[in-house]
Design an enzyme around this catalytic site. Structure first.
Site, PDB file in Angstrom:
ATOM      1  N   ASN A 155     -20.358  67.819 -19.341  1.00 25.46           N
ATOM      2  CA  ASN A 155     -20.543  66.788 -18.306  1.00 25.46           C
ATOM      3  C   ASN A 155     -20.969  67.302 -16.934  1.00 25.46           C
ATOM      4  OD1 ASN A 155     -17.814  67.749 -18.309  1.00 25.46           O
ATOM      5  ND2 ASN A 155     -17.331  66.160 -16.834  1.00 25.46           N
ATOM      6  N   GLY A 231     -12.616  71.535 -20.913  1.00 25.57           N
ATOM      7  CA  GLY A 231     -13.011  70.623 -21.982  1.00 25.57           C
ATOM      8  C   GLY A 231     -11.881  69.677 -22.318  1.00 25.57           C
ATOM      9  N   GLU A 251      -8.664  73.756 -18.095  1.00 25.42           N
ATOM     10  CA  GLU A 251      -9.057  72.635 -17.236  1.00 25.42           C
ATOM     11  C   GLU A 251      -9.402  71.473 -18.156  1.00 25.42           C
ATOM     12  OE1 GLU A 251      -8.975  72.774 -13.931  1.00 25.42           O
ATOM     13  OE2 GLU A 251      -8.321  74.854 -13.985  1.00 25.42           O
ATOM     14  N   LEU A 252      -8.475  70.555 -18.312  1.00 22.40           N
ATOM     15  CA  LEU A 252      -8.635  69.511 -19.330  1.00 22.40           C
ATOM     16  C   LEU A 252      -8.876  68.150 -18.683  1.00 22.40           C
ATOM     17  CD1 LEU A 252      -5.777  70.836 -21.667  1.00 22.40           C
ATOM     18  CD2 LEU A 252      -8.166  71.570 -21.557  1.00 22.40           C
ATOM     19  N   CYS A 285     -14.094  64.309 -15.429  1.00 22.12           N
ATOM     20  CA  CYS A 285     -12.663  64.570 -15.652  1.00 22.12           C
ATOM     21  C   CYS A 285     -11.797  63.920 -14.582  1.00 22.12           C
ATOM     22  CB  CYS A 285     -12.404  66.065 -15.720  1.00 22.12           C
ATOM     23  SG  CYS A 285     -12.854  66.922 -14.212  1.00 22.12           S
ATOM     24  N   GLU A 379      -7.791  59.461 -22.484  1.00 17.98           N
ATOM     25  CA  GLU A 379      -8.918  59.604 -21.548  1.00 17.98           C
ATOM     26  C   GLU A 379     -10.132  58.895 -22.149  1.00 17.98           C
ATOM     27  OE1 GLU A 379     -10.805  63.487 -21.448  1.00 17.98           O
ATOM     28  OE2 GLU A 379     -11.157  63.249 -19.308  1.00 17.98           O
TER      29      GLU A 379
HETATM   30  P1  NAP Z   1     -14.971  69.628 -25.764  1.00 18.81           P
HETATM   31  O1  NAP Z   1     -15.492  68.883 -26.916  1.00 18.81           O
HETATM   32  O2  NAP Z   1     -13.536  69.989 -25.716  1.00 18.81           O
HETATM   33  O3  NAP Z   1     -15.900  70.939 -25.657  1.00 18.81           O
HETATM   34  C1  NAP Z   1     -15.791  71.834 -24.586  1.00 18.81           C
HETATM   35  C2  NAP Z   1     -16.311  73.185 -25.020  1.00 18.81           C
HETATM   36  O4  NAP Z   1     -15.452  73.728 -26.026  1.00 18.81           O
HETATM   37  C3  NAP Z   1     -17.715  73.148 -25.637  1.00 18.81           C
HETATM   38  O5  NAP Z   1     -18.439  74.285 -25.221  1.00 18.81           O
HETATM   39  C4  NAP Z   1     -17.404  73.210 -27.116  1.00 18.81           C
HETATM   40  O6  NAP Z   1     -18.460  73.708 -27.903  1.00 18.81           O
HETATM   41  C5  NAP Z   1     -16.244  74.181 -27.111  1.00 18.81           C
HETATM   42  N1  NAP Z   1     -15.456  74.193 -28.336  1.00 18.81           N
HETATM   43  C6  NAP Z   1     -15.309  73.198 -29.251  1.00 18.81           C
HETATM   44  N2  NAP Z   1     -14.488  73.613 -30.251  1.00 18.81           N
HETATM   45  C7  NAP Z   1     -14.135  74.892 -29.962  1.00 18.81           C
HETATM   46  C8  NAP Z   1     -13.315  75.859 -30.602  1.00 18.81           C
HETATM   47  N3  NAP Z   1     -12.676  75.598 -31.738  1.00 18.81           N
HETATM   48  N4  NAP Z   1     -13.176  77.061 -30.021  1.00 18.81           N
HETATM   49  C9  NAP Z   1     -13.788  77.347 -28.857  1.00 18.81           C
HETATM   50  N5  NAP Z   1     -14.592  76.475 -28.208  1.00 18.81           N
HETATM   51  C10 NAP Z   1     -14.750  75.253 -28.746  1.00 18.81           C
HETATM   52  O7  NAP Z   1     -15.268  68.862 -24.393  1.00 18.81           O
HETATM   53  P2  NAP Z   1     -16.558  68.072 -23.941  1.00 18.81           P
HETATM   54  O8  NAP Z   1     -16.654  66.813 -24.730  1.00 18.81           O
HETATM   55  O9  NAP Z   1     -17.735  68.991 -23.887  1.00 18.81           O
HETATM   56  O10 NAP Z   1     -16.156  67.742 -22.418  1.00 18.81           O
HETATM   57  C11 NAP Z   1     -15.404  66.661 -22.042  1.00 18.81           C
HETATM   58  C12 NAP Z   1     -13.977  67.041 -21.719  1.00 18.81           C
HETATM   59  O11 NAP Z   1     -13.932  68.042 -20.703  1.00 18.81           O
HETATM   60  C13 NAP Z   1     -13.219  65.854 -21.146  1.00 18.81           C
HETATM   61  O12 NAP Z   1     -11.947  65.796 -21.713  1.00 18.81           O
HETATM   62  C14 NAP Z   1     -13.148  66.179 -19.659  1.00 18.81           C
HETATM   63  O13 NAP Z   1     -12.110  65.547 -18.961  1.00 18.81           O
HETATM   64  C15 NAP Z   1     -12.994  67.655 -19.700  1.00 18.81           C
HETATM   65  N6  NAP Z   1     -13.355  68.235 -18.395  1.00 18.81           N
HETATM   66  C16 NAP Z   1     -12.373  68.765 -17.607  1.00 18.81           C
HETATM   67  C17 NAP Z   1     -12.685  69.268 -16.339  1.00 18.81           C
HETATM   68  C18 NAP Z   1     -11.658  69.890 -15.442  1.00 18.81           C
HETATM   69  O14 NAP Z   1     -12.050  70.663 -14.553  1.00 18.81           O
HETATM   70  N7  NAP Z   1     -10.376  69.596 -15.601  1.00 18.81           N
HETATM   71  C19 NAP Z   1     -13.998  69.225 -15.902  1.00 18.81           C
HETATM   72  C20 NAP Z   1     -14.964  68.662 -16.740  1.00 18.81           C
HETATM   73  C21 NAP Z   1     -14.624  68.182 -17.988  1.00 18.81           C
HETATM   74  P3  NAP Z   1     -19.487  72.707 -28.657  1.00 18.81           P
HETATM   75  O15 NAP Z   1     -20.198  71.997 -27.554  1.00 18.81           O
HETATM   76  O16 NAP Z   1     -20.322  73.638 -29.430  1.00 18.81           O
HETATM   77  O17 NAP Z   1     -18.661  71.783 -29.493  1.00 18.81           O
END
Ligand code: NAP
Length: 479
Positions: A155, A231, A251-252, A285, A379
């Site tokens: 994002n 993520g 950072e979730l 997020c 969320e």
């Molecule tokens: P996600 O599906 O959890 O993916 C995040 C990253 O993790 C991607 O690079 C993904 O790779 C990787 N990943 C997936 N499975 C993994 C595994 N088993 N081992 C290691 N890495 C793995 O999150 P998203 O949909 O991209 O992002 C949205 C989330 O991020 C939301 O929940 C949002 O709130 C959170 N977020 C938090 C913050 C903060 O600072 N607190 C900021 C921004 C976003 P792939 O893409 O290859 O699946």
């Protein structure tokens, strides 16, 4: 400006291809805009060996050299801001205006990293405060953790990458970056900036691939001393289980609350909440998800929110007049639509938006959502906001805290005593007074409690997390 179609990943100091590729789509048009390598576990092992070498190089880079490289990267970001913004807006969900904002903030994140590098200080310790230590003196200094695994979401595909690489290099670490498979292009372009700025080989490896295939070899590796992940909660939990005894920064997500009290400026609060709820099509997020308005102001607030929401223009990301872009995939848009539907089946009403066309979902306002509905607890990560009411301060705080997340909260009031009390009672990592939850500067400690994570990002906080104190004590004979 077109994006080069065939992209390579940066592993062991070389731009590499892989047998398999991943197609990168523009979620607004569904057009394939590029292909990137889909790394294998073997590629990841190569990156890990490279990063081990890189850690030895990085720790020896003088602070001056680290700062010089980071300043050059910030210069490149500033000089080519339109190119960076176009990549962000094309591969991701953001409108061109939002993408320009992210590109500008990324330059700032890297610039702050350069500046904070010079403040990687320790302090002297009075060992002689304990009996028998008269001859001892010393200090602690901070040393790098070694290899940092940086895993980033779709994002904010550029600035969240910068929030990991910038501080990691400032602290003298090597980094293996695994960007989101949906949005790897911004990360690859930033990698090029670091190479052009003279970052020595092996200090940065950018490995494109699928988390489910290359995630485990990365986070389980004993070569990695810290996993810095941004993520979703479930991915974060899975990584934490696999990582074992390593430093973790998580950072979730969240479903952030805003409390609007009767003594607030209702118009300003409504405007801030609409902007905070629908920026990046709600894929943010710290976006506003739950709004609680004190009973006397509720109807007026609701009227303004509905009005301002219906004025937002959803559509072509590249048009400057567009306010809201698409969700990252149609599957995600369908999931958000299903959650709205589930809430409606349990008694909620849609008072604005609600319609979906492919990846585009109209900004949506729901009222009367029962507290047990999925959308009230989890969320949503889409353009949906819930509007509810409260009578008393205690009721407002209880509603705000009654979830398994706690990233940021917003509170609108003109009563400073009430505001201060709320900063103590809200279970979150940050409280914004007279702002929505969607406020952050890149230098502030940023992170959450409960399901929103562990540790703090924000350049200085990250540098602390990515370094460790080492104590030095001299025992010398004194006459
Ligand atoms: P996600 O599906 O959890 O993916 C995040 C990253 O993790 C991607 O690079 C993904 O790779 C990787 N990943 C997936 N499975 C993994 C595994 N088993 N081992 C290691 N890495 C793995 O999150 P998203 O949909 O991209 O992002 C949205 C989330 O991020 C939301 O929940 C949002 O709130 C959170 N977020 C938090 C913050 C903060 O600072 N607190 C900021 C921004 C976003 P792939 O893409 O290859 O699946």
């Amino acid at each position: 400006m077109s994006i080069s179609f065939d992209q390579k990943m940066w592993v062991a100091g070389e731009w590499l291809e892989a047998e398999e590729t991943i197609e990168v789509f523009d979620p607004g048009t569904n057009e394939c805009i590029a292909v990137v390598p889909s790394a294998t576990a073997e590629d990841m092992n190569r990156a890990l060996s490279s990063a081990e070498q890189g850690a030895k190089v990085a720790e020896k880079l003088s602070v001056h050299d680290r700062m010089d490289i980071l300043h050059k990267v910030a210069d490149d970001l500033e000089k080519n801001k339109e190119e960076f913004a176009t990549i962000i807006a094309t591969e991701g969900s953001k409108t061109i205006n939002e993408a320009r904002g992210e590109a500008a903030r990324t330059a700032e994140t890297i610039r702050i990293s350069a500046e904070e590098a010079r403040r990687l200080n320790g302090e002297t310790i009075s060992f002689d405060q304990s009996p028998g230590n008269k001859n001892r003196f010393g200090y602690y200094f901070r040393f790098p953790v070694g290899v940092v695994a940086a895993i980033t979401p779709f994002n904010d595909p550029l600035n969240l990458v910068a929030h990991k690489i910038g501080p990691a290099i400032a602290a003298g670490n090597a980094v293996i970056l695994k960007p989101a498979a949906y949005t790897p292009l911004s990360a690859l372009r930033l990698t090029k900036s670091f190479i052009d700025a003279g970052l020595p080989k092996h200090v940065l490896n950018t490995v494109t691939g699928r988390g489910r295939e290359i995630g485990n070899p990365l986070v389980e590796s004993p070569s990695v001393r810290m996993v810095s992940f941004t993520g979703g909660l479930s991915t974060g939990e899975a990584i934490a289980k696999k990582a074992g005894l390593k430093k973790l920064a998580m950072e979730l997500g969240s479903n952030s609350p805003v409390l609007v009290f009767d003594d607030a400026n209702v118009e300003a609060a409504a405007e801030a909440c609409v902007s905070g709820a629908f920026a990046a099509a709600g894929q943010n997020c710290l976006g506003v998800q739950r709004i609680y308005v004190q009973s006397k102001s509720h109807d007026e607030f609701k009227k303004i929110v509905i009005q301002k929401t219906s004025e937002l223009k959803t559509g072509n990301k590249m048009e400057e007049s567009t306010d809201v872009g698409p969700l990252i995939t149609e599957k995600e848009a369908e999931r958000v639509e299903d959650w709205i539907q589930e809430a409606v089946e349990h008694g909620a009403q849609i008072v604005a938006g609600g319609k979906r066309r492919g990846t585009f979902l109209e900004p949506t306002v729901l009222v009367n959502v029962p507290p047990h509905a999925t959308i009230a607890q989890e969320e949503v990560f889409g353009p949906v906001v819930l509007l509810d009411t409260f009578q008393t301060y205690d009721e407002a705080i209880k509603k705000a805290n009654n979830v398994n997340f706690g990233l940021q909260a917003g509170i609108f009031t003109s009563d400073v005593n009430l505001a201060v009390q709320a900063t103590r009672d809200l279970h979150v990592g940050g409280v914004m007074v007279n702002d929505s939850t969607d406020f952050r500067v890149d230098a502030m400690p940023f992170g959450g409690v409960k399901g929103s994570g562990i540790g703090r990002e924000g350049v200085r906080a990250s540098i602390e997390e990515m370094s460790e104190p080492r104590v030095v004590c001299f025992n010398i004979d004194q006459p």
